[in-house]
Design a protein around this motif. Structure first.
Motif, mmCIF file in Angstrom:
data_model
loop_
_atom_site.group_PDB
_atom_site.id
_atom_site.type_symbol
_atom_site.label_atom_id
_atom_site.label_comp_id
_atom_site.label_asym_id
_atom_site.label_seq_id
_atom_site.Cartn_x
_atom_site.Cartn_y
_atom_site.Cartn_z
ATOM 1 N N PHE A 1 0.825 -1.208 0.000
ATOM 2 C CA PHE A 1 0.000 0.000 0.000
ATOM 3 C C PHE A 1 0.859 1.258 0.000
ATOM 4 C CE2 PHE A 1 -3.630 -2.651 1.511
ATOM 5 C CZ PHE A 1 -4.491 -2.312 0.494
ATOM 6 N N LEU A 2 1.932 1.223 0.778
ATOM 7 C CA LEU A 2 2.824 2.382 0.802
ATOM 8 C C LEU A 2 3.373 2.656 -0.605
ATOM 9 C CD1 LEU A 2 4.848 4.482 1.861
ATOM 10 C CD2 LEU A 2 6.250 2.618 2.718
ATOM 11 N N PRO B 1 1.015 6.449 -6.860
ATOM 12 C CA PRO B 1 1.196 6.637 -8.319
ATOM 13 C C PRO B 1 -0.002 6.141 -9.135
ATOM 14 C CG PRO B 1 2.515 4.790 -7.562
ATOM 15 C CD PRO B 1 1.871 5.385 -6.345
ATOM 16 N N VAL B 2 -1.216 6.396 -8.656
ATOM 17 C CA VAL B 2 -2.424 5.900 -9.313
ATOM 18 C C VAL B 2 -3.490 6.979 -9.489
ATOM 19 C CG1 VAL B 2 -2.114 3.582 -8.370
ATOM 20 C CG2 VAL B 2 -3.476 5.232 -7.105
ATOM 21 N N GLY B 3 -3.220 8.182 -8.954
ATOM 22 C CA GLY B 3 -4.286 9.191 -8.868
ATOM 23 C C GLY B 3 -4.885 9.573 -10.208
ATOM 24 N N ARG C 1 13.524 2.879 5.403
ATOM 25 C CA ARG C 1 14.176 3.792 4.457
ATOM 26 C C ARG C 1 14.093 3.260 3.026
ATOM 27 N NH1 ARG C 1 19.495 4.390 7.855
ATOM 28 N NH2 ARG C 1 18.756 2.258 8.151
ATOM 29 N N ILE C 2 14.256 1.936 2.888
ATOM 30 C CA ILE C 2 14.178 1.347 1.548
ATOM 31 C C ILE C 2 12.810 1.608 0.934
ATOM 32 C CG2 ILE C 2 14.101 -0.847 0.295
ATOM 33 C CD1 ILE C 2 16.145 -1.921 2.204
ATOM 34 N N VAL D 1 8.912 6.861 -3.235
ATOM 35 C CA VAL D 1 9.147 8.176 -3.854
ATOM 36 C C VAL D 1 9.522 7.997 -5.324
ATOM 37 C CG1 VAL D 1 10.633 10.218 -3.832
ATOM 38 C CG2 VAL D 1 9.721 9.315 -1.682
ATOM 39 N N THR D 2 10.361 7.000 -5.603
ATOM 40 C CA THR D 2 10.750 6.754 -6.997
ATOM 41 C C THR D 2 9.536 6.453 -7.865
ATOM 42 O OG1 THR D 2 12.779 5.804 -6.133
ATOM 43 C CG2 THR D 2 12.305 5.404 -8.466
ATOM 44 N N LEU D 3 8.638 5.602 -7.371
ATOM 45 C CA LEU D 3 7.450 5.255 -8.154
ATOM 46 C C LEU D 3 6.573 6.476 -8.400
ATOM 47 C CD1 LEU D 3 6.382 1.823 -6.602
ATOM 48 C CD2 LEU D 3 7.265 2.246 -8.896
#
Lengths: 57, 170, 606
Positions: free
Chosen positions: C275-276, C281-283, C528-529, C535-537
């Motif tokens: 979920f995180l 990235p779906v909005g 952190r990973i 953030v990258t996605l």
């Protein structure tokens, strides 16, 4: 509620030694899967693609 | 990490389901050729639609054999032109914009549906069949009179279109 | 485990200061629920044409804005902050680092919501030049009063501090407990909050950079496509923000109530990580029918959305299996026979199970919403509210109400006034929602739009199918009425519970998972990973669309007007005088609001 039972039997099921097989869950979820597929086929292929004014461009 | 065998089965089924859904949508795009509203048209100044040769005079125009373009302006609280009149069995490209706030343009009960955003031009092409009267609703809240905002799409016979077209042009 | 010790004590016994903040958050939440339900019943009767005597159709949108904002922002998020505070403190078994910080974020959130609420409710009073009839989505260029945006910004900042509070408490715990796995509930809270930080940054930027300065007249115009896209950057993950507290309850509380145990702790962690990663990235799937966004971006958004089904489908399995385990422990047999041995008389259990069942149905309409081109059929029709009344309106709301029956005694030491009323209430909600939502979906297929005071039109009739427009209206009205009654019973039961004397011996324990955290790969806990990948996605999904929108239309739009809902053209100049006056009024009211909430909170303790 469930506390007495819990307190009375803290060890009866503690281990994962004997694996629990959720047969009922698998059956329920298979029914759900079938409903999803059928409902999707109806909505997408019959309701949606069967309508007037399909946008083609 | 230990995952129960049944859960693995369900995981596999779930992925199959997701691929089936994605496959259906892709089929819709390549089979029946359903295309999405996209960024095909350049942005325009919504405050200066009267200087735009499409939207200064919202209208239906013949652009090819059996091909028509309709330039539609949505506003608080209506659509122009209304009704949009097109001939039967033709291909109609609707270009829709808004001159004030965000509106919706939905031909009720059909698949013709798009947002009308000020500054943007939405383009949808549909194939119309038999003569019929459709209702158009604004399906995005656009202000206190939103519920009164409606329009019409009339698909008429070739003859009616010719005569109406002649009568309409001012 | 400390479970044996905990069994003797309720949360209130062990953490009285934290219990007070949880109670205050819940009270704020239930106040919003009450208001939302009142606006809900007005709306359902008006829209369906059953009774239009309460409000004018032009005021319908004030009602609709209030219904939306109070329920999906105040009710859900206040419950969330209460629940998360409980979950962090309980699962770390340690108090919050500094309760003053905790009260600071609580008051910021309450103050922000009071401001926004006032700006909305002022829309009913013609004498006050203030309105925020822009609905929950506040699409520009419709413009609300600046107070609306200010309140939202303050509320969001408060929620950020809340997250920081929980992170700090976890870090303090980690100092004290090196090399221990993050307890599951805390893990769920932290991953949810990371998602929230990422998601809410966009709406905060939209409000602070564009909408608020614009409403104050500091900038001329905004780019409607840009602010809309920034809204949906936030607007989809926010639905998971509502949902994650319900998931937390399904994973960590429901199995124990059912007498079972969580089937798999590692899978629960995997689900929250998914979920995180995938919530934000779906909005763009809310903008499938927007001009100005290329089809390719829409397709990417759809693919991400479809894979977001995965954690929910996995949850369905894990939660049902955990409950089945409880039934088998009680001697349940057969493929389906075990279902009879579940504690169906317990409103907390039945409520959560019915909520889960509705969520399964909502899963289907959600798949349709996610399907890019099938969106033409249902976009902005009443199908969509039909869908989210199953998800946020039942999966979330009913789970919260059901959980309250279990949790409220733990934070007050007062047993629920009537379990029977509670049971009746959750079943009534289910029946009401089944009627209302089903009819809304069906009307959506007829092409009936959402968000309108009068869905009947003069120029045409809807096709006759699924029982027809009028009959479906009656179903919606009956369903909506049952939902209102159910809310009244819930609130009434809770108020009567507050009058109960405190008792001892009602402490409940949560049982450990069948497959515990030690089975989960360590990497799952390396937050952190996951922040990095999430953030990258988001950058991959949004950098190009946002760049294209800004490139095409400019930061402030290609030339778009301003349409304030709060000033009649004639009284425009009056607003210059009215705004500062209104501000001081609001300050006073907000202060009063805090005092009242505080008093209410202490009242519960006393």
């Amino acid at each position: 509620m469930s506390r007495t039972e819990t307190a009375g039997a803290p060890t009866d099921d503690a281990g994962g030694d004997e694996e629990f097989d959720p047969v009922g869950t698998l059956a329920l979820i298979a029914v759900y899967f079938a409903i999803l597929v059928l409902a999707w086929v109806y909505i997408y292929y019959i309701e949606f693609l069967g309508r007037d004014l399909v946008v083609v461009g | 990490m230990h995952i129960h065998a049944y859960e693995k089965i369900w995981l596999a089924l779930s992925i199959v389901l997701i691929l089936f859904l994605l496959g259906s949508v892709t089929y819709g795009a390549v089979g029946p050729g359903v295309a999405m509203v996209a960024d095909s048209e350049a942005q325009i100044d919504a405050n200066a639609l009267d200087e735009d040769d499409r939207f200064a005079e919202p209208r239906v125009e013949q652009v090819g054999e059996n091909e028509y373009e309709a330039y539609v302006v949505a506003y608080q609280f209506g659509f122009d032109p209304s009704p949009i009149v097109v001939p039967e069995d033709s291909t109609v490209t609707l270009q829709i914009t808004s001159r004030d706030v965000i509106h919706g343009f939905e031909v009720a009960g059909t698949n013709a549906n798009t947002m009308a955003v000020p500054g943007e031009v939405a383009e949808v092409t549909v194939e119309v069949g038999e003569p019929q009267e459709y209702g158009i609703v604004c399906n995005e809240y656009c202000g206190a009179g939103h519920h009164g905002m409606e329009g019409k799409l009339h698909v008429v016979t070739e003859e009616e279109f010719e005569s109406e077209d002649g009568g309409d042009s001012e | 485990m400390s479970d044996a010790l905990e069994a003797e004590e309720t949360f209130l016994d062990r953490y009285p200061a934290e219990a007070k903040i949880v109670r205050s958050a819940f009270l704020g939440s239930f106040l919003a629920l009450t208001l939302g339900a009142i606006f809900g019943i007005i709306q359902t009767l008006h829209r369906t044409g059953i009774f239009r005597g309460i409000i004018d159709s032009s005021d319908y949108y004030t009602v609709l804005t209030a219904h939306g904002v109070f329920l999906v922002i105040s009710f859900t998020v206040f419950f969330l902050v209460g629940l998360f505070t409980w979950a962090v403190v309980r699962s770390l078994d340690r108090p919050l680092v500094n309760i003053k910080i905790t009260w600071t974020w609580y008051l910021l959130m309450a103050g922000g919501m009071t401001m926004t609420g006032i700006s909305i409710l002022a829309g009913f009073v013609d004498a006050i030049d203030m309105s925020a009839d822009v609905l929950y989505t506040f699409y520009a260029p419709l413009q609300a009063h600046p107070l609306f945006y200010t309140g939202l910004a303050v509320f969001i900042v408060g929620s950020w501090l809340a997250g920081a509070d929980w992170f700090r408490t976890w870090l303090a715990w980690r100092e004290e407990n090196p090399n221990e796995r993050i307890p599951l509930q805390t893990f769920m809270v932290l991953t949810t909050m990371i998602m929230w930080y990422i998601a809410s940054s966009a709406v905060a930027a939209s409000v602070l950079i564009f909408l608020l300065p614009w409403s104050l007249g500091l900038i001329e115009s905004v780019n409607p496509t840009l602010t809309r896209t920034l809204f949906w950057f936030f607007g989809h993950p926010v639905v998971y923000f509502w949902l994650m507290p319900a998931y937390l309850l399904w994973y960590t509380v429901l199995p124990s109530i059912a007498g079972g145990r969580l089937f798999s702790d590692p899978l629960a962690r995997v689900v929250f990580v998914l979920f995180l990663l995938l919530s934000t990235p779906v909005g763009i799937h809310h903008q499938y029918l927007d001009p100005g966004i290329a089809e390719g971006f829409k397709f990417i958004s759809m693919t991400n959305t479809m894979f977001l089904l995965l954690p929910s489908l996995l949850t369905a399995f894990t939660v049902v299996a955990s409950v089945e385990y409880g039934a088998r422990q009680r001697g349940g047999t057969g493929v389906f026979g075990w279902l009879r041995l579940l504690p169906w008389r317990d409103p907390a259990f039945t409520g959560m199970m019915l909520a889960g069942l509705m969520f399964a149905a909502g899963g289907f309409s959600g798949m349709v919403n996610a399907g890019m081109n099938v969106n033409y059929m249902i976009h902005n029709t009443i199908w969509v509210p039909g869908h989210f009344h199953l998800t946020v309106g039942t999966a979330v709301a009913l789970t919260f109400m059901a959980a309250t029956y279990w949790l409220w005694p733990q934070i007050t030491n007062k047993p629920i006034y009537s379990s029977q009323i509670g049971l009746f209430q959750v079943v009534l909600w289910f029946i009401g929602m089944a009627l209302m939502s089903n009819a809304m979906h069906a009307q959506g297929l007829l092409g009936v739009p959402r968000r309108t005071a009068e869905p009947e039109y003069s120029g045409f009739d809807y096709p006759v199918a699924f029982g027809g427009f009028e009959e479906l209206n009656v179903q919606i009205a009956i369903g909506g009425t049952l939902l209102f009654l159910s809310t009244v019973l819930f609130i009434g039961n809770l108020v009567l519970t507050m009058g109960n004397p405190r008792v001892s011996g009602i402490a409940e324990t949560l049982r450990p998972a069948l497959s515990g955290p030690d089975d989960a790969p360590e990497v799952l806990d390396d937050l952190r990973i996951w922040v990095g990948i999430a953030v990258t996605l988001v950058v991959l999904a949004y950098a190009l669309p946002l760049a294209a929108i800004i490139n095409d239309g400019g930061l402030l739009g290609p030339g778009v007007g301003t349409y304030p809902v709060w000033i009649d053209a004639a009284v425009g100049t009056l607003a210059d005088v009215a705004v500062p006056a209104a501000w001081s009024l609001v300050d006073a009211l907000a202060f009063l609001g805090f005092r009242l909430l505080d008093a209410a909170a202490s009242g519960v303790v006393a």
